[in-house]
Structures are given as structure tokens and as C-alpha cells.
Design an enzyme around this catalytic site. Sequence first.
Site, PDB file in Angstrom:
ATOM      1  N   HIS A  53       0.851  -1.199   0.000  1.00 26.07           N
ATOM      2  CA  HIS A  53       0.000   0.000   0.000  1.00 26.07           C
ATOM      3  C   HIS A  53       0.884   1.246   0.000  1.00 26.07           C
ATOM      4  CE1 HIS A  53       0.737  -0.424   4.309  1.00 26.07           C
ATOM      5  NE2 HIS A  53       0.206   0.760   4.552  1.00 26.07           N
ATOM      6  N   HIS A  55       1.430   3.951   1.906  1.00 24.36           N
ATOM      7  CA  HIS A  55       1.966   4.734   3.027  1.00 24.36           C
ATOM      8  C   HIS A  55       3.495   4.824   2.973  1.00 24.36           C
ATOM      9  CE1 HIS A  55      -1.893   4.208   5.619  1.00 24.36           C
ATOM     10  NE2 HIS A  55      -1.971   5.243   4.801  1.00 24.36           N
ATOM     11  N   ASP A  57       5.848   4.735   5.134  1.00 27.30           N
ATOM     12  CA  ASP A  57       6.697   3.774   5.855  1.00 27.30           C
ATOM     13  C   ASP A  57       6.767   2.427   5.124  1.00 27.30           C
ATOM     14  OD1 ASP A  57       3.929   3.513   6.772  1.00 27.30           O
ATOM     15  OD2 ASP A  57       4.675   2.105   8.279  1.00 27.30           O
ATOM     16  N   HIS A  58       6.072   2.328   3.989  1.00 28.34           N
ATOM     17  CA  HIS A  58       6.108   1.103   3.172  1.00 28.34           C
ATOM     18  C   HIS A  58       6.750   1.322   1.799  1.00 28.34           C
ATOM     19  CE1 HIS A  58       3.484  -1.194   5.977  1.00 28.34           C
ATOM     20  NE2 HIS A  58       3.306   0.044   6.392  1.00 28.34           N
ATOM     21  N   HIS A 115      -7.488  -0.649   5.564  1.00 24.42           N
ATOM     22  CA  HIS A 115      -6.447   0.264   6.081  1.00 24.42           C
ATOM     23  C   HIS A 115      -6.250   1.390   5.065  1.00 24.42           C
ATOM     24  CE1 HIS A 115      -2.784   1.543   8.101  1.00 24.42           C
ATOM     25  NE2 HIS A 115      -2.092   1.383   6.991  1.00 24.42           N
ATOM     26  N   ASP A 132      -0.191  -3.655   6.292  1.00 24.41           N
ATOM     27  CA  ASP A 132      -0.849  -3.184   7.518  1.00 24.41           C
ATOM     28  C   ASP A 132      -2.304  -3.638   7.605  1.00 24.41           C
ATOM     29  OD1 ASP A 132       1.500  -1.917   8.166  1.00 24.41           O
ATOM     30  OD2 ASP A 132       0.773   0.117   7.789  1.00 24.41           O
ATOM     31  N   HIS A 170       4.665  -4.524  11.048  1.00 23.88           N
ATOM     32  CA  HIS A 170       5.003  -3.786  12.279  1.00 23.88           C
ATOM     33  C   HIS A 170       5.115  -4.727  13.477  1.00 23.88           C
ATOM     34  CE1 HIS A 170       4.392   0.419  10.862  1.00 23.88           C
ATOM     35  NE2 HIS A 170       3.527  -0.138  10.023  1.00 23.88           N
TER      36      HIS A 170
HETATM   37 FE    FE Z   1       2.733   0.869   8.181  1.00 22.42          FE
HETATM   38 ZN    ZN Z   2       0.073   1.750   6.525  1.00 20.31          ZN
END
Ligand code: FE
Ligand code: ZN
Length: 258
Positions: A53, A55, A57-58, A115, A132, A170
Site C-alpha cells: 500500500h 503509506h 513507511d512502506h 487500512h 498493515d 510492524h
Molecule cells: Fe505501516
Molecule cells: Zn500503513
Amino acid sequence: MLQVHPVPAFSDNYLWVIHNGRNAVAVDPGDASPVIDFLTAQNLTLSGILCTHHHADHVGGVEAMLDFLDLRGQIPVYGPAGEKIPARTMALKEGERVVLPGVELELNVLDVPGHTAGHIAYVGQDMLFCGDTLFACGCGRLFEGTAAQMTKSLAKLKELPGHTRVYCAHEYTMSNIRFAEAVEPDNADLKLRKAFCAAKRHRNQPTLPSTIALELATNPFLRWDSPAVVAAAEGRAGRALRANHEIFASIREWKNNF
Ligand code: FE
Ligand code: ZN
């Protein structure tokens, strides 16, 4: 023989690297340098990137990795068709299949919105890369989707074989377990899991991967068919709940304020 290695990043992310000792595929590389350091230390050649996805942090490290390794346009970058993924070369949706070059791993794509609106998961060879969507004893927050969508997404993951290894993105396990205990104080599997995971964290080891069987036994977000979870969700909502997504929504709302 394929290995799947967690590269820790930021405060609690795992950037998974799938490798065969020679070639490697990075999953959700939110940050480039820890992945590059791992590849260099292990003498691995990057042969592809998988994203679940959009985001940061990905996907935040995708372009820096390609540029640093001088691989832009040379290796595939897989990502969800419904989201904006930097440098994506293959736009995927449910029903499609990818064969990862270099590591020769076949993965099927599932749409798992909730998410984010276009979130996908990759499943194959008894492994699940779910970003996530599903966490150990938890699930992602509903940033772009509805409880009904997330329930449907999680229902797909519930159907996977119990021995499927779950590579979540995570390390949220211990705080998720503390919440799960509030929902199901009498769940014996949960008590065992807590002791096991606490020992791992004490030794600074990841609690992941999990398995689908362990999640079915202990994750309140997959247990809308367990009487104890239904009772807890109804107690929280103050009314009878019928649909699976209503039970899920009550638990999710509870966790948001836990
Ligand atoms: Fe994440
Ligand atoms: Zn995420």
C-alpha cells in the site's frame, strides 16, 4: 531454499527481504538504507520490490533504493493498481499472479481494502505478506476504508491454511496482546502467546512471523464468530450486534480508544 529476513526500520517497522542467498526481493521498503545495508552485508542482488500500500513507511525507500543500486527500469516494482506507488512497473489486483524473478517465488494477489482503499496482500508458498491489514493479534487502522470492507478483507485471510506464515509490517504484538486480553480475558491460547512473545521481546527478537492458526485462536479482529468476542463487542456497543462487520467495528472502535 528461500529465507525471509526482517530488516527493522523506523521505530517498529519490519522491511521483509525474501532471498535465496544470491537474489533478493524487498517487501515494503519504507526506508532504503537499512535494506541496502542488509543486501550489502549478505552479498545479495536486488531482483524486485513488492509493495502492499502507498503509506510512506512502506514505499518511502523504493526510489532511493533503485537509484542507489542503479536498478531503475531494470527490476520490477509491484504494487496495488488502485494506489500511487513510486516507480511502480506492475499494477496488481486480486486474481493476478506474480513470479518474482531471481528468487522464483510465485505469489497470488488479494485485494484487502480497509487500512487503505487499494491495499493488496501477496500469498504463496505458505507465506502471506499483508502489510498493515493483519497484525499479530491486531489489524490496521481504518484510514481509508470501512469496517465492512476490512471485515471482508480479513475474512479472506481467515480462509488461508492455518500453517501460512504471516509476515506483518510492524512489531505491535505486545500492545495488541494487552488489548486482546481486555476483550477475551479467559482465552488460554492468548495467555500462552503473551508469555511466548514477551520472552521473545525480552531477548529483542521479532515476534513475527505469526501463523494464520495462531491468529484465528488469539486475534480478536478475526474472532467475530467466537461467543466471547461477540459478548465483549456487544457489551462495549451496549446493544446486540448481528453482522460480522458490526462486531468487528465495535472491537476496532474499542481499540482506537484503548
Ligand atoms: Fe505501516
Ligand atoms: Zn500503513
